[in-house]
Scaffold this motif. Structure first.
Motif, PDB file in Angstrom:
ATOM      1  N   LEU A 160       0.825  -1.203   0.000  1.00  6.86           N
ATOM      2  CA  LEU A 160       0.000   0.000   0.000  1.00  6.86           C
ATOM      3  C   LEU A 160       0.864   1.261   0.000  1.00  6.86           C
ATOM      4  O   LEU A 160       0.571   2.234  -0.699  1.00  6.86           O
ATOM      5  CB  LEU A 160      -0.926  -0.010   1.217  1.00  6.86           C
ATOM      6  N   GLY A 175     -11.410   1.077   3.149  1.00  2.29           N
ATOM      7  CA  GLY A 175     -10.031   0.941   3.596  1.00  2.29           C
ATOM      8  C   GLY A 175      -9.886  -0.105   4.688  1.00  2.29           C
ATOM      9  O   GLY A 175      -8.905  -0.855   4.728  1.00  2.29           O
ATOM     10  N   LEU A 176     -10.870  -0.167   5.590  1.00  4.86           N
ATOM     11  CA  LEU A 176     -10.857  -1.181   6.646  1.00  4.86           C
ATOM     12  C   LEU A 176     -10.923  -2.583   6.048  1.00  4.86           C
ATOM     13  O   LEU A 176     -10.145  -3.476   6.428  1.00  4.86           O
ATOM     14  CB  LEU A 176     -12.036  -0.957   7.595  1.00  4.86           C
ATOM     15  N   GLN A 190     -10.060  -3.369   3.017  1.00  7.93           N
ATOM     16  CA  GLN A 190      -8.836  -3.580   2.255  1.00  7.93           C
ATOM     17  C   GLN A 190      -7.693  -4.018   3.164  1.00  7.93           C
ATOM     18  O   GLN A 190      -6.896  -4.900   2.807  1.00  7.93           O
ATOM     19  CB  GLN A 190      -8.456  -2.297   1.510  1.00  7.93           C
ATOM     20  N   ALA A 191      -7.608  -3.415   4.352  1.00  3.88           N
ATOM     21  CA  ALA A 191      -6.554  -3.774   5.305  1.00  3.88           C
ATOM     22  C   ALA A 191      -6.691  -5.232   5.727  1.00  3.88           C
ATOM     23  O   ALA A 191      -5.710  -5.988   5.753  1.00  3.88           O
ATOM     24  CB  ALA A 191      -6.629  -2.859   6.530  1.00  3.88           C
ATOM     25  N   GLN A 211      -5.783  -7.547   2.694  1.00  9.40           N
ATOM     26  CA  GLN A 211      -4.348  -7.659   2.436  1.00  9.40           C
ATOM     27  C   GLN A 211      -3.701  -8.656   3.397  1.00  9.40           C
ATOM     28  O   GLN A 211      -2.926  -9.531   2.994  1.00  9.40           O
ATOM     29  CB  GLN A 211      -3.672  -6.288   2.578  1.00  9.40           C
ATOM     30  N   CYS A 258      -9.253   4.743   0.033  1.00 10.67           N
ATOM     31  CA  CYS A 258      -9.310   3.350   0.463  1.00 10.67           C
ATOM     32  C   CYS A 258      -7.930   2.842   0.862  1.00 10.67           C
ATOM     33  O   CYS A 258      -7.739   2.298   1.963  1.00 10.67           O
ATOM     34  CB  CYS A 258      -9.903   2.496  -0.661  1.00 10.67           C
ATOM     35  N   THR A 314      -6.388   4.758   3.972  1.00  7.32           N
ATOM     36  CA  THR A 314      -6.999   4.300   5.226  1.00  7.32           C
ATOM     37  C   THR A 314      -6.484   2.928   5.610  1.00  7.32           C
ATOM     38  O   THR A 314      -6.181   2.668   6.789  1.00  7.32           O
ATOM     39  CB  THR A 314      -8.536   4.252   5.091  1.00  7.32           C
ATOM     40  N   ALA A 315      -6.373   2.037   4.624  1.00  7.90           N
ATOM     41  CA  ALA A 315      -5.863   0.685   4.892  1.00  7.90           C
ATOM     42  C   ALA A 315      -4.437   0.735   5.428  1.00  7.90           C
ATOM     43  O   ALA A 315      -4.093   0.007   6.370  1.00  7.90           O
ATOM     44  CB  ALA A 315      -5.926  -0.158   3.626  1.00  7.90           C
TER      45      ALA A 315
END
Length: 317
Positions: A41, A88-89, A91-92, A95, A201, A204-205
C-alpha cells in the motif's frame, strides 16, 4: 471493445503475479504477510495520489463553475467519506488475510478460494442487503462454488500430504472480507471518482495496518530483505497494484460490465498456471475439476447476479 477486453485480461494477469512474487518473498525472507500488505500500500499510494490529482484536474476543467464531488478532497462530506474509509478497513483485512493464506498454503489454492467465492457470495448476500434478488441460477452457482471449494481443499490434502487448515481458513476469511468490500463499494462508490475512491481506500488501509505491523514486530523482518527482495516488494506495489488497476479501469470504459466481470475471473486461473510453472504447485485432477467448477460458478454469478454500481472500486489479489 477488443482493446478494452485485452486491457482487462492484462490487469487480471498482472494481479495474478502478486501471489507468486509474494510466495517467493515468504520463502526467501522472514517478511511477514501483513508487513508485505502494508508495504504494498505504501509503495502504491504516491501513484494513486498522482492519479487522483490528475482526475481532479480533469473534473475542474470539465466543470469550472461547479463544485463537483471528487474534484477536491475538501468537497467530500462526512457521509461520502465514511463509506470510503470503510473500504479501507476491508482492504486492510483483505491484504493481511490473503497474503497470510498464500504463505500458509499455496498461491494457487489461496487465490482460487479468496477471489472466486466473493462474486458468488455477493450475488447471494446482495438480496437482503441491497435488494438484489438472486435467481435460481445464482443459487445453483453458490452450491457449485461450495462444491468446487471443497474439491480444492481435498486436492490440497492429496498434493501436500496434510490439511493446511489454517491457510484454507485464511483464504475463506479473505473471501468473506472481499465480499464485504464489494458490497460496501456498491453502496458507496456511486458519484465518487475512481482514483479518489482508490486513494482514500488505500490510505486508510495503510493507516490501519501501520500500528498492527508495529505492534506485532512485523518490521523486524525487513532486515532479511536483500536488494532483489526490495525490487519484488516494489514490483507488487507498482505493477499489479497500480498498472493493473489503471489497465482495468481503462478497459472498463469500452467493455460491457458483464464481459469485464467474466474476464476478471481469469485471474485465479492465471495464478494456478503461474504457481504450477514457477512454484511447482500442482492442483491434481480433483483440484483442477474443482477450479473449473468454481470458475463456472463465478461466470454464472457474474452474468446473472446483481449488477454493480457504476464506478465500483475493484482490486485484484
Amino acid at each position: 471493445m477488443i482493446q478494452g477486453a485485452l486491457l482487462i485480461a492484462l490487469a487480471a494477469l498482472l494481479w495474478a503475479t502478486t501471489g507468486i512474487v509474494a510466495k517467493f518473498l515468504f520463502t526467501g525472507t522472514e517478511l511477514e504477510p501483513i508487513t508485505l500488505g502494508f508495504l504494498r500500500l505504501v509503495v502504491a499510494l504516491p501513484f494513486f495520489w498522482l492519479l487522483m490529482r490528475r482526475e481532479q484536474g480533469q473534473l475542474k476543467r470539465k466543470h469550472p463553475d461547479e463544485r463537483v464531488p471528487g474534484s477536491s478532497l475538501r468537497h467530500l462530506g462526512l457521509k461520502a467519506f465514511l463509506p470510503l474509509a470503510a473500504l479501507g478497513l476491508f482492504q486492510a483485512f483483505y491484504q493481511g488475510s490473503y497474503l497470510l493464506a498464500v504463505d500458509l498454503t499455496g498461491a494457487g489454492i489461496a487465490t482460487l478460494i479468496a477471489l472466486c467465492l466473493p462474486p458468488v457470495l455477493v450475488a447471494i448476500t446482495a438480496a437482503p442487503l441491497l435488494g438484489e434478488k438472486p435467481g435460481l441460477l445464482t443459487i445453483l452457482s453458490l452450491i457449485a462454488a461450495i462444491a468446487g471449494t471443497a474439491m480444492l481443499v481435498l486436492s490440497d490434502m492429496d498434493t501436500s500430504g496434510t490439511l493446511r487448515l489454517a491457510g484454507i481458513l485464511m483464504a475463506l476469511l479473505a473471501a468473506c472480507v472481499y465480499t464485504g468490500f464489494t458490497l460496501t463499494s456498491r453502496y458507496s462508490s456511486a458519484g465518487t471518482p475512481v482514483f479518489t475512491t482508490a486513494f482514500i481506500c488505500f490510505f486508510t488501509a495503510a493507516l490501519i495496518l501501520l500500528p498492527v505491523v508495529a505492534a506485532t514486530g512485523g518490521f523486524a523482518g525487513l532486515d532479511t530483505l536483500a536488494f532483489r527482495h526490495w525490487l519484488m516488494v516494489t514490483y507488487i506495489g507498482v505493477v499489479p497494484t497500480c498498472i493493473g488497476y489503471v489497465s482495468f479501469f481503462t478497459g472498463m470504459k469500452t467493455t460491457p460490465a458483464t464481459l469485464s466481470s467474466i474476464i476478471v475471473t481469469l485471474e485465479p486461473l492465471f495464478v494456478a498456471l503461474l504457481a504450477w510453472v514457477f512454484l511447482g504447485e500442482v492442483l491434481g485432477p480433483i483440484g483442477i475439476t474443482g477450479a473449473l467448477i468454481l470458475t463456472a460458478a463465478v461466470i454464472v454469478a457474474s452474468r446473472f447476479g446483481g449488477k454493480p454500481a457504476a464506478g465500483q472500486a475493484s482490486d485484484g489479489g
